[in-house]
Write an enzyme that holds these catalytic residues in place. Structure first.
Site, short mmCIF file in Angstrom:
data_model
loop_
_atom_site.label_atom_id
_atom_site.label_comp_id
_atom_site.label_asym_id
_atom_site.label_seq_id
_atom_site.Cartn_x
_atom_site.Cartn_y
_atom_site.Cartn_z
N CYS A 1 -2.94 9.27 7.18
CA CYS A 1 -3.18 9.00 5.76
C CYS A 1 -3.82 7.62 5.59
CB CYS A 1 -1.89 9.09 4.98
SG CYS A 1 -1.30 10.80 4.81
N SER B 1 0.82 -1.22 0.00
CA SER B 1 0.00 0.00 0.00
C SER B 1 0.86 1.27 0.00
CB SER B 1 -0.94 0.01 1.21
OG SER B 1 -0.20 0.11 2.40
N ASN B 2 2.17 1.15 0.16
CA ASN B 2 3.06 2.32 0.06
C ASN B 2 3.27 2.74 -1.40
OD1 ASN B 2 5.35 0.99 2.56
ND2 ASN B 2 3.56 2.29 2.87
N ASP C 1 5.65 11.03 9.26
CA ASP C 1 4.21 10.91 9.07
C ASP C 1 3.41 11.17 10.34
OD1 ASP C 1 4.85 8.71 10.51
OD2 ASP C 1 4.08 7.23 9.10
#
Lengths: 253, 74
Positions: free
Chosen positions: A192, A67-68, A128
């Site tokens: 995110c 998913s990165n 993040d």
């Protein structure tokens, strides 16, 4: 001196007004630390490596997940499961073998942050979360290391350059991160992972962060010191807000 | 007294980007947030005259208040 290969590699910088051979030498001599090899760190690292920054440091304790890859463009599908610092270092070496890479596969904490940021010319904040962002900003301020800091979410982002130990032309100190951001309440910050992010958003902000690094090293233009760029990619609105005290009689700062 | 309010990112949705508002003397940043139905913990940056302020800041004629949500991903 540059090798023939380097002279050709950097030809578009070397012919560029205000960069030239001396500017390219400054980039080669520069040491830039990027904290976080994620959405912001990926384009920042790639462009800084391509530009010929001599030494790039990477801090990240995470491994690449599938998913990165929608936004963390320094990593490839074959890197899933690999530590991000390894994957990023390999991509950098593939792009520009003249760059020396220093990897720190650790999570920043109060115990290690001082030693990690020490000795770099510029640090890029691609983390993040807010606690790490403040930790990094405090450590850079204490050691007088310029910090290019940015945040992104959904369709939006912000970017600024922090040099809080310097004063502006008005004699007022430059703002630090605590002068600009509220410390969020625990658990109130959407990540995110929860709210999502359009993959290109960190691409835009990370590339702009790399631009500010190059300007700082080359002494070019007006870096975003005492100014904050706010980007709304839905409205395609780029707004620069001043972050300095306006001295007005009777108005407390 | 007249103040200018600038909203960013999610706060623009169903509101506005920039607006001038006539507010009472003594109005605080918190009062403005309440009037705009913005939940305080959602706020990441509050700038008056280019510097971060707290919500108890009393606004004065001509102030420009910029309100940003928390945007902290990387």
């Amino acid at each position: 001196m540059f090798s023939r290969e380097e002279t050709e590699r950097y030809a578009r910088h070397i012919v560029l007004r205000d960069v030239g051979g001396p500017g390219q030498q400054k980039l080669k001599a520069a040491r830039v630390l990027v904290v976080g090899a994620g959405g912001l760190g990926s384009p920042a690292l790639l462009y800084l490596a391509a530009a010929g920054i001599g030494t790039l440091g990477i801090v990240d304790d995470d491994v690449v997940s599938l998913s990165n890859l929608q936004r963390q463009v320094i990593h490839a599908t074959a890197d899933v499961g690999r530590p991000k610092v390894e994957s990023a270092a390999a991509a950098i070496r593939g792009l520009n073998p003249h760059v020396e890479v220093r990897s720190h596969p650790v999570r920043l904490d109060e115990g290690n942050v001082g030693g990690i940021v020490e000795g770099w010319d510029v640090v890029v904040d691609g983390v993040d979360n807010f606690p790490t962002r403040f930790l990094l900003a405090d450590a850079c301020a204490a050691r007088k290391v310029p910090l290019v800091t940015a945040g992104v979410q959904e369709f939006w982002g912000w970017l600024t350059v922090l040099k809080p130990w310097e004063t502006g032309p008005d004699g007022m100190p430059n703002p630090g991160l605590h002068d600009l951001l509220r410390v969020p309440e625990e658990g109130r910050v959407a990540t995110c992972a929860q709210v999502g992010i359009l993959g290109v958003v960190p691409g835009v902000l990370g590339t702009l962060a790399a631009t500010e690094v190059l300007k700082l090293i080359l002494g070019l233009g007006e870096p975003l010191v005492r100014r904050m760029l706010n980007v709304d990619l839905l409205d395609m609105d780029f707004a620069v807000e001043p972050t300095e005290v306006e001295a007005i009689a009777g108005v407390p700062g | 007294m007249l103040i200018t309010i600038k909203l960013f990112a999610t706060f623009r949705q169903d509101r506005f980007r920039v607006a001038e508002r006539d507010v009472a003397e003594g109005t605080t940043v918190a009062d403005v947030l309440r009037a705009l139905d913005i939940d305080e913990p959602e706020v990441g940056m509050l700038f008056v005259r280019g510097r971060h302020v707290e919500t108890d800041r009393v606004l004065v004629e001509g102030d420009a208040l910029a309100i940003f949500p928390l945007v902290g991903g990387g």
